[in-house]
Motif scaffolding. Structure first.
Motif, PDB file in Angstrom:
ATOM      1  N   LEU A 127       0.822  -1.211   0.000  1.00 33.52           N
ATOM      2  CA  LEU A 127       0.000   0.000   0.000  1.00 33.52           C
ATOM      3  C   LEU A 127       0.856   1.261   0.000  1.00 33.52           C
ATOM      4  O   LEU A 127       0.332   2.365  -0.116  1.00 33.52           O
ATOM      5  N   GLY A 128       2.170   1.084   0.154  1.00 30.87           N
ATOM      6  CA  GLY A 128       3.072   2.243   0.140  1.00 30.87           C
ATOM      7  C   GLY A 128       2.886   3.148   1.355  1.00 30.87           C
ATOM      8  O   GLY A 128       3.046   4.368   1.263  1.00 30.87           O
ATOM      9  N   LEU A 129       2.571   2.540   2.527  1.00 28.64           N
ATOM     10  CA  LEU A 129       2.261   3.357   3.700  1.00 28.64           C
ATOM     11  C   LEU A 129       3.485   3.722   4.534  1.00 28.64           C
ATOM     12  O   LEU A 129       3.403   4.585   5.398  1.00 28.64           O
ATOM     13  N   ALA A 130       4.607   3.017   4.316  1.00 28.46           N
ATOM     14  CA  ALA A 130       5.793   3.268   5.149  1.00 28.46           C
ATOM     15  C   ALA A 130       7.051   3.059   4.318  1.00 28.46           C
ATOM     16  O   ALA A 130       7.017   2.443   3.250  1.00 28.46           O
ATOM     17  N   ASP A 131       8.173   3.582   4.832  1.00 30.22           N
ATOM     18  CA  ASP A 131       9.453   3.346   4.168  1.00 30.22           C
ATOM     19  C   ASP A 131       9.962   1.950   4.470  1.00 30.22           C
ATOM     20  O   ASP A 131      10.710   1.366   3.698  1.00 30.22           O
ATOM     21  N   GLU A 132       9.518   1.438   5.632  1.00 31.55           N
ATOM     22  CA  GLU A 132       9.957   0.109   6.045  1.00 31.55           C
ATOM     23  C   GLU A 132       8.847  -0.503   6.873  1.00 31.55           C
ATOM     24  O   GLU A 132       8.160   0.191   7.624  1.00 31.55           O
ATOM     25  N   ALA A 133       8.649  -1.821   6.722  1.00 28.34           N
ATOM     26  CA  ALA A 133       7.701  -2.526   7.583  1.00 28.34           C
ATOM     27  C   ALA A 133       8.381  -3.801   8.034  1.00 28.34           C
ATOM     28  O   ALA A 133       8.927  -4.546   7.215  1.00 28.34           O
ATOM     29  N   THR A 134       8.353  -4.061   9.344  1.00 28.98           N
ATOM     30  CA  THR A 134       9.149  -5.172   9.859  1.00 28.98           C
ATOM     31  C   THR A 134       8.458  -5.849  11.036  1.00 28.98           C
ATOM     32  O   THR A 134       7.697  -5.214  11.761  1.00 28.98           O
ATOM     33  N   THR A 135       8.758  -7.131  11.211  1.00 28.05           N
ATOM     34  CA  THR A 135       8.269  -7.836  12.396  1.00 28.05           C
ATOM     35  C   THR A 135       9.263  -7.687  13.551  1.00 28.05           C
ATOM     36  O   THR A 135       8.963  -8.083  14.675  1.00 28.05           O
ATOM     37  N   ASP A 136      10.447  -7.113  13.275  1.00 26.32           N
ATOM     38  CA  ASP A 136      11.481  -6.955  14.311  1.00 26.32           C
ATOM     39  C   ASP A 136      11.325  -5.605  15.005  1.00 26.32           C
ATOM     40  O   ASP A 136      12.016  -4.628  14.686  1.00 26.32           O
ATOM     41  N   GLY A 137      10.420  -5.565  15.987  1.00 18.71           N
ATOM     42  CA  GLY A 137      10.120  -4.315  16.674  1.00 18.71           C
ATOM     43  C   GLY A 137      11.310  -3.748  17.421  1.00 18.71           C
ATOM     44  O   GLY A 137      11.520  -2.531  17.443  1.00 18.71           O
TER      45      GLY A 137
END
Lengths: 299, 299
Positions: free
Chosen positions: A55-65
Motif C-alpha cells: 500500500l506504500g504506507l511506510a518506508d519500512e515494515a518489519t516484524t522486528d520491533g
C-alpha cells in the motif's frame, strides 16, 4: 526543526500495529510530509507488513520491533489496549534516550498502568486517544482524513515533559484533530458513556435478536428498520479490540451500565403503567442532546 | 381502471395527518400520478393545511375531515397510533360505501383493536405499516422516495376483502415498497425488536448521559464519539409518536426489553469477571447479523 510549525515533528516515526488507527497516521504522514521524515511500521504478522509495503504506507515494515524502535524518535503504540503492557515491556528498553513514547489506546487508566513498569526516566511518555474509527479494521481500512475535526484526548502524566507533550500535540494537530487534555480517570468515565456503553448495547441487542425463535429471527433480519440497522453498524466492529476495551475500562463501564439499567427499568415501568408524561420527558431530553451536538458540530 | 397496473389505484385519496409518512405518500402520488387522480389532505391544524398547499402536495387541504372523507375512494390514516381510534370513530361513519380504509400505524394489534369498533361491513379495512422514516417530522419532512426498497407490512384481517387488499398492495408497490403479509401479533413482536427497542435504548442512554455530573456531562456533549452520536440520531425522533408506539406495543416491547436486560446483565457479569470468551462470542454474533443484513440489502 522538529516539534515546530515548520519541517517535521519527528525524524523517524515508528508505528507499532498499523491497523485502522496506525495506518491512518501513516497515510497522513505520507501524504502531508509534516509528521516525520522516515516512517516505519512494526507488526507481528509478516502478511500485515507486506500489505503495508504494497500500500506504500511506510518506508519500512518489519516484524522486528526491537530493531525498529532503536532507530525511532517517536514510537506510537497502536495495538489493542490489552496488548499495550506486553508490547511496551518488549520495546521500551530498546528505545533511544530522548525518544518519545506515545499510544492511541481507547482506555487510559489501564493502559498507563500497564505501560508504567516499562517507563524510563529518559523516555518521555505521552498517552493519547484519537477518538475516531469506523467499523473496519486492518491496514487497508485506514483513511488519510480519519482524524479530521475529531477529538484527540491527551492524558499527560506527572512525568510527561512539556516538550514531548508539545510534540505529540503538534503531531495530532497536523493529523487534523482537535485537542483536549484531562486526567486518565476522567477520560475513562467520559468514554464509557459516549463510546463503550453504546457499543455494549449494540452488541447485546444483536445477541438478543439472534436468540429469538427461528421464525421471528429470520424476519428480524429481513425487516431490520433504521433503528436496528444503526445498531448493527456499531456492532460490526473488531471483537478483540472491544473485548479489550470492555475489560480495560471495567469499572467506569459497569458504573455507566448500572446507571443505564436503572434508567431502562424506570422506562419499562413507565410503559407498563402508561406514564405518558415520563416517556415524553425522556424522549425530549434525547432531542435536546441531539440539538446540543449539532450546535457543537459533532453530528 | 382503479387497482390495476394502468391508470390510478383510487380516484380520490384522502391522507389524514400529512406528516412525514403522509406527506411522503402525497409527494409520491403527485410526482408519479399513478396512485390517485385527486389528492386531499386532512389535518386538525390550519397551519399544517396551509403548509401542505404551499408545498403543492395536494389538490385540497382541509381541517374538515368529515366532509373530505365523504368524497374519498380511499382514506389513509397517518396520525400517531394513539389517535387512530378517535380519528376512525369520527371519520369512518362519513365514508362512502365501498371506499377503502387503511392506516400506516407502527403497531398493529392496538391500532386494529382501536379501529375495530368503527368498522362497517361496507368499508373494507387494510392495516398497513410502511417501515420507513427519518428523525424529522411534519409535512416539510416528507420525501418522494422515502419508501423506495423499504418494507411495507400488511396485516389483513378476516374481514379484509381481497380486492381492497390488492388495491393497497398496488398502492405501496407504486410507492417503491417491498411487501410482506403477517398477523398483527407477529408484526408487533418483530417490530418491537427491530425498531421499538432500539429507539427505547437510544432515548434512555441520552437520558443517562444527561443525568451525569455537570463536568462529565459537558464533556459528553463535546466528545460524543460515533457510538453515542448514532444513538442521538435515533433519539431525535418525534416524542408523541414514540410515546404512542411504546404504549401501544407495550406487551411485545416489555418482553423484548426483558430479554435484552437479561442479556445486558450477563454481559456486565462477563465484564466484571473477565470472561473474555463470552464477550468475544457476543461481539462475533453482532458481526454475523451485520453480514446477513448486508447480504439482504438492508444495510
Amino acid at each position: 526543526m522538529a516539534g515546530t510549525d515548520s519541517g517535521v515533528v519527528f525524524d523517524t516515526l515508528v508505528v507499532v500495529g498499523p491497523g485502522l488507527i496506525g495506518s491512518s497516521v501513516l497515510r497522513r504522514a505520507k501524504e502531508y510530509g509534516t509528521l516525520a521524515r522516515r516512517l516505519v511500521a512494526v507488526d507481528n504478522s509478516a502478511a500485515v507488513c507486506a500489505r503495508v509495503m504494497e500500500l506504500g504506507l511506510a518506508d519500512e515494515a518489519t516484524t522486528d520491533g526491537v530493531a525498529a524502535v532503536a532507530q525511532a524518535d517517536c514510537v506510537m503504540l497502536c495495538v489493542p489496549v490489552g496488548a499495550m503492557g506486553a508490547v511496551a515491556a518488549q520495546l521500551v528498553p530498546a528505545m533511544k534516550p530522548g525518544a518519545v513514547l506515545t499510544d492511541v489506546g481507547s482506555t487510559k487508566v489501564s493502559v498507563t498502568e500497564a505501560i508504567a513498569p516499562s517507563l524510563r526516566a529518559d523516555v518521555p511518555y505521552v498517552p493519547a486517544h484519537p477518538m475516531a474509527g469506523t467499523e473496519f479494521s486492518g491496514p487497508d481500512a485506514g483513511l488519510v482524513d480519519l482524524f479530521e475535526n475529531r477529538w484527540c484526548l491527551l492524558t499527560p502524566l506527572e512525568a510527561t515533559t512539556p516538550q514531548a507533550l508539545q510534540q505529540i500535540r503538534t503531531l495530532w494537530t497536523r493529523c487534523g484533530a482537535r485537542l483536549r487534555e484531562m486526567s486518565p480517570a476522567h477520560h475513562d468515565r467520559v468514554c464509557a458513556i459516549v463510546s463503550h456503553l453504546p457499543h455494549l448495547l449494540a452488541f447485546t441487542i444483536c445477541g438478543t435478536a439472534d436468540d429469538l425463535a427461528e421464525e421471528t429471527r429470520s424476519e428480524v433480519l429481513d425487516l431490520a428498520a433504521s433503528g436496528f440497522r444503526d445498531f448493527t453498524r456499531i456492532a460490526a466492529s473488531d471483537p478483540v479490540m472491544w473485548r479489550d476495551i470492555f475489560l480495560a475500562n471495567r469499572e467506569a463501564l459497569l458504573e455507566m451500565l448500572g446507571r443505564f439499567m436503572e434508567d431502562a427499568q424506570a422506562m419499562a415501568r413507565a410503559i407498563r403503567w402508561g406514564d405518558a408524561e415520563y416517556i415524553v420527558d425522556k424522549i425530549e431530553r434525547g432531542r435536546e442532546i441531539r440539538k446540543s451536538l449539532i450546535e457543537n458540530r459533532q453530528a
